[in-house]
Design a protein around this motif. Sequence first.
Motif, PDB file in Angstrom:
ATOM      1  N   ASN A  58      38.213  49.674  38.848  1.00 40.36           N
ATOM      2  CA  ASN A  58      37.218  49.037  39.704  1.00 40.36           C
ATOM      3  C   ASN A  58      37.208  47.518  39.473  1.00 40.36           C
ATOM      4  OD1 ASN A  58      35.084  49.289  41.640  1.00 40.36           O
ATOM      5  ND2 ASN A  58      33.619  48.984  39.999  1.00 40.36           N
ATOM      6  N   GLY A  59      37.220  47.115  38.213  1.00 34.37           N
ATOM      7  CA  GLY A  59      37.254  45.687  37.893  1.00 34.37           C
ATOM      8  C   GLY A  59      38.520  45.019  38.392  1.00 34.37           C
ATOM      9  N   ALA A  60      39.655  45.686  38.192  1.00 37.74           N
ATOM     10  CA  ALA A  60      40.934  45.128  38.650  1.00 37.74           C
ATOM     11  C   ALA A  60      40.951  44.986  40.167  1.00 37.74           C
ATOM     12  CB  ALA A  60      42.093  46.002  38.188  1.00 37.74           C
ATOM     13  N   MET A  61      40.460  46.008  40.866  1.00 36.36           N
ATOM     14  CA  MET A  61      40.481  45.973  42.324  1.00 36.36           C
ATOM     15  C   MET A  61      39.613  44.823  42.853  1.00 36.36           C
ATOM     16  SD  MET A  61      39.296  48.761  45.176  1.00 36.36           S
ATOM     17  CE  MET A  61      37.587  48.595  44.738  1.00 36.36           C
ATOM     18  N   PHE A  62      38.382  44.737  42.386  1.00 32.54           N
ATOM     19  CA  PHE A  62      37.477  43.734  42.945  1.00 32.54           C
ATOM     20  C   PHE A  62      37.881  42.310  42.599  1.00 32.54           C
ATOM     21  CE2 PHE A  62      34.742  47.346  43.780  1.00 32.54           C
ATOM     22  CZ  PHE A  62      34.310  47.030  45.061  1.00 32.54           C
ATOM     23  N   THR A  63      38.483  42.100  41.461  1.00 38.20           N
ATOM     24  CA  THR A  63      38.938  40.740  41.151  1.00 38.20           C
ATOM     25  C   THR A  63      40.191  40.391  41.936  1.00 38.20           C
ATOM     26  OG1 THR A  63      40.058  41.590  39.176  1.00 38.20           O
ATOM     27  CG2 THR A  63      37.891  40.585  38.857  1.00 38.20           C
ATOM     28  N   ALA A  64      41.083  41.352  42.123  1.00 39.59           N
ATOM     29  CA  ALA A  64      42.341  41.073  42.827  1.00 39.59           C
ATOM     30  C   ALA A  64      42.148  40.876  44.325  1.00 39.59           C
ATOM     31  CB  ALA A  64      43.356  42.188  42.576  1.00 39.59           C
ATOM     32  N   VAL A  65      41.156  41.508  44.922  1.00 38.34           N
ATOM     33  CA  VAL A  65      40.991  41.410  46.374  1.00 38.34           C
ATOM     34  C   VAL A  65      40.017  40.311  46.791  1.00 38.34           C
ATOM     35  CG1 VAL A  65      41.559  43.855  46.712  1.00 38.34           C
ATOM     36  CG2 VAL A  65      39.170  43.164  46.596  1.00 38.34           C
ATOM     37  N   VAL A 108      35.480  26.099  36.806  1.00 32.81           N
ATOM     38  CA  VAL A 108      34.566  26.453  35.717  1.00 32.81           C
ATOM     39  C   VAL A 108      34.880  27.848  35.190  1.00 32.81           C
ATOM     40  CG1 VAL A 108      32.143  26.994  35.185  1.00 32.81           C
ATOM     41  CG2 VAL A 108      32.708  24.901  36.420  1.00 32.81           C
ATOM     42  N   VAL A 109      35.067  28.810  36.087  1.00 34.22           N
ATOM     43  CA  VAL A 109      35.385  30.175  35.650  1.00 34.22           C
ATOM     44  C   VAL A 109      36.698  30.179  34.867  1.00 34.22           C
ATOM     45  CG1 VAL A 109      35.950  32.518  36.414  1.00 34.22           C
ATOM     46  CG2 VAL A 109      34.056  31.291  37.473  1.00 34.22           C
ATOM     47  N   VAL A 147      40.526  34.025  39.826  1.00 30.58           N
ATOM     48  CA  VAL A 147      40.342  32.584  40.010  1.00 30.58           C
ATOM     49  C   VAL A 147      41.497  31.981  40.806  1.00 30.58           C
ATOM     50  CG1 VAL A 147      40.276  30.384  38.771  1.00 30.58           C
ATOM     51  CG2 VAL A 147      38.887  32.275  37.992  1.00 30.58           C
ATOM     52  N   VAL A 148      42.707  32.356  40.469  1.00 31.28           N
ATOM     53  CA  VAL A 148      43.876  31.775  41.143  1.00 31.28           C
ATOM     54  C   VAL A 148      43.902  32.163  42.618  1.00 31.28           C
ATOM     55  CG1 VAL A 148      46.400  31.856  41.259  1.00 31.28           C
ATOM     56  CG2 VAL A 148      45.265  31.538  39.062  1.00 31.28           C
ATOM     57  N   LEU A 149      43.718  33.452  42.922  1.00 31.12           N
ATOM     58  CA  LEU A 149      43.758  33.889  44.321  1.00 31.12           C
ATOM     59  C   LEU A 149      42.607  33.309  45.131  1.00 31.12           C
ATOM     60  CD1 LEU A 149      44.871  37.609  43.886  1.00 31.12           C
ATOM     61  CD2 LEU A 149      46.253  35.668  44.701  1.00 31.12           C
ATOM     62  N   LEU A 150      41.426  33.215  44.513  1.00 34.21           N
ATOM     63  CA  LEU A 150      40.276  32.640  45.208  1.00 34.21           C
ATOM     64  C   LEU A 150      40.478  31.146  45.451  1.00 34.21           C
ATOM     65  CD1 LEU A 150      37.610  33.807  46.245  1.00 34.21           C
ATOM     66  CD2 LEU A 150      36.547  33.004  44.139  1.00 34.21           C
ATOM     67  N   ALA A 151      40.977  30.434  44.444  1.00 33.55           N
ATOM     68  CA  ALA A 151      41.227  28.992  44.598  1.00 33.55           C
ATOM     69  C   ALA A 151      42.311  28.738  45.642  1.00 33.55           C
ATOM     70  CB  ALA A 151      41.619  28.372  43.260  1.00 33.55           C
ATOM     71  N   LEU A 152      43.370  29.545  45.619  1.00 34.91           N
ATOM     72  CA  LEU A 152      44.412  29.388  46.639  1.00 34.91           C
ATOM     73  C   LEU A 152      43.854  29.594  48.036  1.00 34.91           C
ATOM     74  CD1 LEU A 152      47.493  31.139  44.986  1.00 34.91           C
ATOM     75  CD2 LEU A 152      47.267  28.715  45.581  1.00 34.91           C
ATOM     76  N   GLN A 153      43.012  30.618  48.199  1.00 35.58           N
ATOM     77  CA  GLN A 153      42.438  30.841  49.518  1.00 35.58           C
ATOM     78  C   GLN A 153      41.490  29.703  49.895  1.00 35.58           C
ATOM     79  OE1 GLN A 153      43.695  33.305  51.428  1.00 35.58           O
ATOM     80  NE2 GLN A 153      42.646  32.208  53.061  1.00 35.58           N
ATOM     81  N   GLY A 154      40.832  29.121  48.907  1.00 36.53           N
ATOM     82  CA  GLY A 154      40.011  27.938  49.166  1.00 36.53           C
ATOM     83  C   GLY A 154      40.857  26.779  49.667  1.00 36.53           C
TER      84      GLY A 154
END
Length: 187
Positions: A58-65, A108-109, A147-154
């Motif tokens: 569950n943790g892996a899925m929600f962080t990766a997506v 920050v994260v 963090v990386v995937l979220l920042a890239l999408q940002g």
Amino acid sequence: MRALATVVRMISGLNAIVGNIFSWLSLGIVIICFTVVVQRYVFATSYVWMQDLYIWLNGAMFTAVSGFALMRGDHVRVDIFYRPASVRKKAMVDLIGSVLFLLPFCAVVYSYSMPAVLRAWSYTEGSANVGGMPGLYILKSFIIVFVVLLALQGIAMIARSILVLADREDLLPASQRYETEDNEGTA
């Protein structure tokens, strides 16, 4: 401007691939959770590692997506202001929000989680539960993936916003264009 459109396509493509792959973990989570419940209440037995497994998946899925969800617009937003806004206003909100909030949040994260992830890797941290799963250090690494995937999408959102504000939205694929009141049902 074409380079910005390429950046949007590449980052969004990466997040789409990761999101589509990791979203399948939800099926595994349901199957494992169901198995744990059946084992516990029907057979009066339980395995700690299986309980760890569905929580960790569950943790892996929600962080990766997370980047995939941001790309699709599935994140929380104050829609009473954003939805009726013009395409240019949406682009401006996304640009300012990404630069002032999203990217600093990611920084920050990253800076606070990296020492914990490195420490977990240094002694190959496992579950704190007796009989639990080894490899918690791998799960903790998903914080960095998040963090990386979220920042890239940002960054892709910033590039998309710049293209829209420069009246070059035509360079974006249809899936990356802003929805308007007219095309909300078709997206």
